[in-house]
Design a protein around this motif. Structure first.
Motif, PDB file in Angstrom:
ATOM      1  N   THR A   3     -50.504 -14.198  51.728  1.00 44.21           N
ATOM      2  CA  THR A   3     -49.930 -13.355  50.686  1.00 44.21           C
ATOM      3  C   THR A   3     -48.744 -12.606  51.261  1.00 44.21           C
ATOM      4  O   THR A   3     -48.435 -12.711  52.437  1.00 44.21           O
ATOM      5  N   LEU A  58     -46.713 -10.044  34.903  1.00 42.60           N
ATOM      6  CA  LEU A  58     -45.548  -9.491  35.593  1.00 42.60           C
ATOM      7  C   LEU A  58     -45.537  -7.970  35.610  1.00 42.60           C
ATOM      8  O   LEU A  58     -44.749  -7.364  36.335  1.00 42.60           O
ATOM      9  N   GLY A  62     -46.992  -7.848  42.204  1.00 45.64           N
ATOM     10  CA  GLY A  62     -46.681  -9.242  42.501  1.00 45.64           C
ATOM     11  C   GLY A  62     -46.932  -9.626  43.939  1.00 45.64           C
ATOM     12  O   GLY A  62     -47.242 -10.775  44.233  1.00 45.64           O
ATOM     13  N   GLN A  63     -46.755  -8.694  44.857  1.00 45.64           N
ATOM     14  CA  GLN A  63     -46.998  -8.931  46.281  1.00 45.64           C
ATOM     15  C   GLN A  63     -46.280 -10.182  46.789  1.00 45.64           C
ATOM     16  O   GLN A  63     -46.817 -10.945  47.582  1.00 45.64           O
ATOM     17  N   ARG A  65     -45.470 -12.869  45.137  1.00 47.35           N
ATOM     18  CA  ARG A  65     -45.911 -14.130  44.538  1.00 47.35           C
ATOM     19  C   ARG A  65     -44.867 -14.668  43.552  1.00 47.35           C
ATOM     20  O   ARG A  65     -43.924 -13.984  43.181  1.00 47.35           O
ATOM     21  N   VAL A  66     -45.079 -15.918  43.139  1.00 42.77           N
ATOM     22  CA  VAL A  66     -44.216 -16.589  42.170  1.00 42.77           C
ATOM     23  C   VAL A  66     -45.068 -16.966  40.968  1.00 42.77           C
ATOM     24  O   VAL A  66     -46.110 -17.615  41.125  1.00 42.77           O
ATOM     25  N   LEU A  67     -44.629 -16.572  39.785  1.00 48.29           N
ATOM     26  CA  LEU A  67     -45.320 -16.946  38.560  1.00 48.29           C
ATOM     27  C   LEU A  67     -44.739 -18.264  38.059  1.00 48.29           C
ATOM     28  O   LEU A  67     -43.525 -18.375  37.859  1.00 48.29           O
ATOM     29  N   ALA A  88     -41.087  -7.435  36.477  1.00 42.66           N
ATOM     30  CA  ALA A  88     -41.416  -8.278  37.634  1.00 42.66           C
ATOM     31  C   ALA A  88     -40.751  -7.757  38.902  1.00 42.66           C
ATOM     32  O   ALA A  88     -41.370  -7.707  39.965  1.00 42.66           O
ATOM     33  N   ASN A  91     -42.414  -4.619  40.119  1.00 47.57           N
ATOM     34  CA  ASN A  91     -43.755  -4.849  40.648  1.00 47.57           C
ATOM     35  C   ASN A  91     -43.814  -5.801  41.836  1.00 47.57           C
ATOM     36  O   ASN A  91     -44.897  -6.167  42.284  1.00 47.57           O
ATOM     37  N   TRP A  93     -42.595  -9.088  42.383  1.00 46.93           N
ATOM     38  CA  TRP A  93     -42.700 -10.543  42.278  1.00 46.93           C
ATOM     39  C   TRP A  93     -41.489 -11.175  42.934  1.00 46.93           C
ATOM     40  O   TRP A  93     -40.382 -10.668  42.832  1.00 46.93           O
ATOM     41  N   VAL A  96     -39.980 -16.313  39.186  1.00 48.38           N
ATOM     42  CA  VAL A  96     -40.637 -16.848  38.000  1.00 48.38           C
ATOM     43  C   VAL A  96     -40.011 -18.212  37.721  1.00 48.38           C
ATOM     44  O   VAL A  96     -38.785 -18.334  37.696  1.00 48.38           O
ATOM     45  N   LEU A 113     -34.349 -11.098  41.434  1.00 51.83           N
ATOM     46  CA  LEU A 113     -35.520 -11.914  41.147  1.00 51.83           C
ATOM     47  C   LEU A 113     -35.077 -13.371  41.060  1.00 51.83           C
ATOM     48  O   LEU A 113     -34.024 -13.669  40.492  1.00 51.83           O
TER      49      LEU A 113
END
Length: 169
Positions: A3, A58, A62-63, A65-67, A88, A91, A93, A96, A113
């Motif tokens: 992570t 979102l 998000g730490q 991460r990828v959505l 996003a 938070n 991310w 996306v 982003l």
């Protein structure tokens, strides 16, 4: 690599390293965010013309991460706009990826982003509180599972299993 922030690695280098063991997304997704190189562990959403789950996720941490959103390739409405994308960023991310559309393209281009999508359209989705989270989804050419690692850059998208990603330095 589990992570947190994952350093982007060039997709061409990843493919050269992993060859046919690497999954890749077929061409067609365009960059819309200010970040064109991004990477991270995957969270998935499967939805059709309803961005309820996209907005909810979102808005959570998000730490890095990828959505990945399987919007079934619909070009009839946007699954993300400037306000959800700003959430996003706020938070944490990393990116996306939407097999569908976005809107507010001018604003998206200013956000820190990674955003890849099929195209843009001014029409927003209708929220009906539908969609599935953390299920395997399909992007053109590749099955994507929650927990996979996604690497995106100007050349495209490569997906690795957590085991493959653990071997990267």
């Amino acid at each position: 690599m589990t992570t947190g922030k994952v350093p982007p690695v060039a997709t061409c280098d990843l493919f050269d390293t992993f060859k046919d063991a690497a999954r890749f997304v077929l061409p067609g997704l365009r960059d819309f965010g200010a970040v064109t190189r991004f990477a991270g562990p995957v969270v998935t959403v499967k939805c059709f013309e309803d961005n309820s789950r996209v907005k909810e996720l979102l808005a959570t941490p998000g730490q890095g991460r990828v959505l990945v959103v399987d919007g079934a390739g619909s070009l009839r409405c946007a699954l993300m706009g400037d306000m959800i994308a700003a959430s996003a960023v706020k938070n944490g991310w990393a990116g996306v990826v939407i097999w569908g559309c976005v809107r507010d393209v001018g604003e998206l281009a200013t956000l820190n982003l990674g955003i890849k999508a099929l195209g843009s359209i001014p029409r927003a989705s209708t929220r009906r509180d539908q969609g599935l989270v953390d299920v395997p989804v399909e992007l053109p050419g590749a099955m994507v599972k929650p927990g996979d690692f996604l690497f995106a850059d100007e050349d495209g998208i490569v997906l690795l299993t957590p085991e493959q990603a653990a071997g990267l330095k």
